[in-house]
Design an enzyme around this catalytic site. Structure first.
Site, PDB file in Angstrom:
ATOM      1  N   ASP A 140       0.686  -1.025   0.028  1.00  0.00           N
ATOM      2  CA  ASP A 140       0.022  -0.095   0.174  1.00  0.00           C
ATOM      3  C   ASP A 140       0.826   1.383   0.175  1.00  0.00           C
ATOM      4  O   ASP A 140       1.849   1.255   0.083  1.00  0.00           O
ATOM      5  CB  ASP A 140      -1.008  -0.045   1.583  1.00  0.00           C
ATOM      6  CG  ASP A 140      -2.008   0.721   0.926  1.00  0.00           C
ATOM      7  OD1 ASP A 140      -2.302   1.625   0.738  1.00  0.00           O
ATOM      8  OD2 ASP A 140      -3.081   0.196   1.531  1.00  0.00           O
TER       9      ASP A 140
ATOM     10  N   GLU B 203       0.196   8.925  -8.640  1.00  0.00           N
ATOM     11  CA  GLU B 203       1.231   9.630  -9.264  1.00  0.00           C
ATOM     12  C   GLU B 203       1.185   8.879 -10.798  1.00  0.00           C
ATOM     13  O   GLU B 203       2.854   7.893 -10.681  1.00  0.00           O
ATOM     14  CB  GLU B 203       2.214   9.052  -8.297  1.00  0.00           C
ATOM     15  CG  GLU B 203       2.976   9.920  -6.913  1.00  0.00           C
ATOM     16  CD  GLU B 203       3.872   9.986  -6.001  1.00  0.00           C
ATOM     17  OE1 GLU B 203       5.104   9.480  -7.134  1.00  0.00           O
ATOM     18  OE2 GLU B 203       3.678  10.096  -4.629  1.00  0.00           O
TER      19      GLU B 203
ATOM     20  N   TRP C 278      -3.194   3.211  -5.904  1.00  0.00           N
ATOM     21  CA  TRP C 278      -4.659   4.028  -5.838  1.00  0.00           C
ATOM     22  C   TRP C 278      -4.258   5.113  -7.448  1.00  0.00           C
ATOM     23  O   TRP C 278      -5.617   5.497  -7.370  1.00  0.00           O
ATOM     24  CB  TRP C 278      -5.105   4.947  -4.713  1.00  0.00           C
ATOM     25  CG  TRP C 278      -4.371   4.367  -3.296  1.00  0.00           C
ATOM     26  CD1 TRP C 278      -5.457   3.472  -2.432  1.00  0.00           C
ATOM     27  CD2 TRP C 278      -3.853   4.868  -2.541  1.00  0.00           C
ATOM     28  NE1 TRP C 278      -4.614   3.077  -1.506  1.00  0.00           N
ATOM     29  CE2 TRP C 278      -3.901   4.733  -1.558  1.00  0.00           C
ATOM     30  CE3 TRP C 278      -3.276   6.201  -2.380  1.00  0.00           C
ATOM     31  CZ2 TRP C 278      -2.857   4.182  -0.362  1.00  0.00           C
ATOM     32  CZ3 TRP C 278      -2.874   7.002  -1.571  1.00  0.00           C
ATOM     33  CH2 TRP C 278      -2.916   6.229   0.331  1.00  0.00           C
ATOM     34  N   GLY C 279      -3.693   4.693  -8.783  1.00  0.00           N
ATOM     35  CA  GLY C 279      -3.767   5.266  -9.320  1.00  0.00           C
ATOM     36  C   GLY C 279      -2.809   6.711  -8.892  1.00  0.00           C
ATOM     37  O   GLY C 279      -2.837   7.803  -9.938  1.00  0.00           O
TER      38      GLY C 279
ATOM     39  N   ASP D 115     -10.377   3.526  -2.674  1.00  0.00           N
ATOM     40  CA  ASP D 115     -10.665   1.808  -2.948  1.00  0.00           C
ATOM     41  C   ASP D 115     -12.156   1.716  -3.164  1.00  0.00           C
ATOM     42  O   ASP D 115     -13.031   2.892  -3.058  1.00  0.00           O
ATOM     43  CB  ASP D 115     -10.680   1.915  -0.898  1.00  0.00           C
ATOM     44  CG  ASP D 115      -9.448   2.392  -0.320  1.00  0.00           C
ATOM     45  OD1 ASP D 115      -8.643   2.181  -0.959  1.00  0.00           O
ATOM     46  OD2 ASP D 115      -9.545   1.731   1.120  1.00  0.00           O
TER      47      ASP D 115
HETATM   48  C1  GAL Z   1      -6.459   0.606   1.317  1.00  0.00           C
HETATM   49  C2  GAL Z   1      -5.923  -0.294   0.364  1.00  0.00           C
HETATM   50  C3  GAL Z   1      -7.298  -0.799   1.019  1.00  0.00           C
HETATM   51  C4  GAL Z   1      -7.125  -1.156   1.946  1.00  0.00           C
HETATM   52  C5  GAL Z   1      -6.840  -0.800   3.280  1.00  0.00           C
HETATM   53  C6  GAL Z   1      -6.010  -0.862   4.758  1.00  0.00           C
HETATM   54  O1  GAL Z   1      -5.087   2.028   0.872  1.00  0.00           O
HETATM   55  O2  GAL Z   1      -6.457   1.072  -0.322  1.00  0.00           O
HETATM   56  O3  GAL Z   1      -7.320  -1.570   0.027  1.00  0.00           O
HETATM   57  O4  GAL Z   1      -6.019  -2.001   1.601  1.00  0.00           O
HETATM   58  O5  GAL Z   1      -6.266   0.534   3.488  1.00  0.00           O
HETATM   59  O6  GAL Z   1      -5.548  -0.019   5.809  1.00  0.00           O
END
Ligand code: GAL
Length: 604
Positions: A119, A158, A155-156, A176
């Protein structure tokens, strides 16, 4: 394909849940259907490392440790996945891997981890851009010699697709998913433009499935499964598997649809018709010269249409014995034409066989015959590209002085956007129209309260000019916004047009249009403005399109009025309605009282 803890359980996870889920994946046929990874998301870690720097597991939730759990998962014939972040803490605030990549990768390898979701939370400005932080973990994994699926979860941000498609086995293109149809609509609006970045071994990931989590109805569940399958997206369930209703279980495990997802060619279907508002048609090649066509109805009302895949606007799929099988129902139609009726939010998936088309020629250009006027927004391109290069690639090359629009990308720290303007005809003042929207194309950035984010514009090494752009992410719907500022360009090349925001996120710039306002006398020192004309400046409120864009112009009060106009209007309407209601009630009561008094008077 697999299952992940996050969508349903968030941080409420423990080893019993994982063991039970492993059992159910095997015993209820999920593994047989293809769901083979069982992935822990956030919150398996504690907040600490031991004195050697080794990550400490949350021992309350996982008293037997992760190795024992991984062994159990493997003993059931499944693969085991884990989660961390390219920052100091995970998104839920647990210990993450930045600076400990090598050590963590070794630990994962020792545990027998087969999949790492990595992440992008909680890094600092000095920690480097995403591609550097994610590369560090990739190198570390490779060094362990263990085969691990590397799932990039940035998450897309950068322009993830620009670098992550060469780094990870999958890469997220969006923020998300949440448990609602509207989330699928939002994700698809962005993902549609990015499907081409995905392919075998580098799958574009629009996030996990929400099927079975109680909000998507039957048709919406079918639609998510259909689109995700055809786009070759990872299929990761995230619900309580034991409680999956039969009709949704059948959707998630449908062998024909899963076969589309797992098709050996691995070419993502792309939208060939529609705009994400009514009926979209998606198409993509499958092995053995077959073709998958997905039709989806985004509308709240039922709808449908007839399509003929042999038509050139479509995909030119032809042959004497073409048949189309609708994979959810098994219904077969002969010929290249199908007449489709769809319930609201329903999708149908057709597999065309018995014909041919030259799909070696199809990728990109030919597939992008998109009958959609709103589709002029290209996937965000690398910001280091020059306007000239982009313009040429898009066939839009024109000498400066004429206007043209170029897709850029997100201007996110610590990267900056840099442009070159070529072939400028004589020194002059230009209106530079910045077309922008949300910083990741999906979410507001900057200061949510003031609904603004800041952008620093520097032209040819002149004084930087700050502007503060209004958020386009509004409850009325996503809009593209424009802001016009003045710049001075010199004859020939103008190599150094910079956009950045060292203090935070900047908006996603989708296009720059230049319009020559007037000539200026040539100055000897190339590349500079002069006392009267700094290289970048704010135009008059009427010309700029936003009187409050210059930072510090009308401070908070002005912004509260301008940026919240709609809220004020609604507030005023509510007050008027309230007053009207109170008066009506009061008048009625008065009348009743009077009637009563009259009755009492006449009866006494
Ligand atoms: C977000 C991620 C989610 C999940 C979450 C956990 O950044 O996009 O899919 O993993 O963190 O905290």
């Amino acid at each position: 394909m697999g299952w992940n803890t996050w969508n349903k359980y968030g941080c409420n996870i423990n080893e019993d849940l994982i063991r039970e889920t492993a059992d159910i994946m095997v015993e209820h046929g999920y593994l047989a259907a293809g769901y083979e990874y069982l992935n822990l998301d956030d919150c398996w870690q504690s907040n600490e490392r031991d004195e050697n720097g080794t990550i400490i597991v949350d021992s309350e939730a996982f008293p037997s440790g992760i190795k024992a759990l991984a062994d159990y998962v493997h003993s059931r014939g499944l693969k085991f996945g884990i989660y961390s972040s390219a920052g100091r803490e995970t998104c839920a605030g647990r210990m993450a891997s930045l600076g400990y990549e090598k050590q963590d990768a070794v630990t994962y390898a020792e545990w027998g981890v087969d999949y790492l979701k990595y992440d992008n939370c909680n890094w600092g400005e000095n920690d480097g851009p995403a591609h550097v932080r994610f590369q560090a973990m990739k190198d570390a994994i490779e060094k362990t010699g263990r085969d691990m699926f590397y799932s990039i979860c940035s998450w897309g941000a950068e322009n993830t697709w620009d670098w992550a498609s060469q780094m990870g086995q999958s890469f997220r293109t969006h923020d998300d998913i949440y448990n609602d149809w509207s989330s699928i609509v939002q994700i698809m609006a962005v993902h549609t433009k990015l499907t081409d970045f995905g392919g075998p071994g580098h799958w574009a990931d629009p996030d996990m499935l929400e099927i079975g989590n109680g909000r998507l109805n039957y048709y919406e569940s079918k639609a998510q499964m259909s689109l995700w399958a055809a786009m070759k997206a990872p299929l990761i369930l995230g619900n309580t598997l034991a409680e999956m209703p039969k009709e949704l279980y059948d959707i998630a495990t449908n062998p024909e649809i899963i076969a589309v997802n797992q098709d050996p060619l691995g070419i993502p279907a792309r939208r060939i018709h529609g705009s994400g508002a009514y009926t979209d048609i998606w198409a993509g090649p499958l092995v053995n010269d077959s073709l998958v066509v997905v039709m989806v109805n985004w509308d709240d009302a039922p709808g449908g249409m007839v399509i003929d895949v042999s038509k050139p606007w479509s995909v030119g799929y032809q042959g004497p014995n073409v048949t189309a099988t609708e994979l959810w129902s098994g219904q077969v139609t002969n010929g290249t034409t199908i007449d489709v009726f769809l319930a609201s939010h329903e999708a149908k998936v057709f597999k065309f066989t018995g014909g041919t088309f030259n799909h070696s020629k199809l990728p990109m250009e030919q597939w992008s015959i998109i009958d959609n006027t709103d589709e002029k927004v290209y996937p965000a391109a690398s910001l280091s590209n020059s306007v000239h290069g982009l313009a040429r690639r898009r066939g839009l090359k024109k000498a400066i002085g004429d206007a043209y629009v170029i897709a850029l990308g997100n201007v996110n720290p610590p990267e900056t956007g840099a442009l070159t303007f070529h072939q400028v005809k004589g020194r002059g003042i230009y209106a530079m129209i910045i077309t922008y929207r949300d910083c990741f194309s999906w979410d507001p950035c900057g200061n949510k309260f003031s609904r603004r984010w800041n952008l620093r514009v520097t032209v040819n090494d002149g004084e930087p000019t700050w502007i503060s752009l209004r958020s386009s992410h509004h409850w009325l719907g996503q809009q593209r916004n424009r802001y016009t500022m003045g710049i001075v360009l010199t004859e020939g090349e103008n190599n150094d047009i910079h956009f950045d925001n060292p203090d935070g996120f900047a908006p996603s710039i989708e296009g720059i249009t230049l319009r020559r306002l007037r000539d200026l006398p040539e100055v000897v020192v190339a590349g500079n403005g002069d006392d009267d004309h700094p290289t970048a400046f704010i135009l008059s409120p009427m010309e700029s399109g936003d009187p409050l864009a210059p930072q510090g112009a009308l401070p908070e009060l002005g912004r509260l009025i301008v940026d919240y106009t709609w809220e004020w209007v609604i507030f005023a309407l509510l007050i008027i309605f309230g007053v009207w209601l109170v008066r009506i009630i009061r008048d009625r009561r008065r009348r009743q009282r009077k009637d009563l008094e009259y009755i009492l008077l006449t009866t006494s």
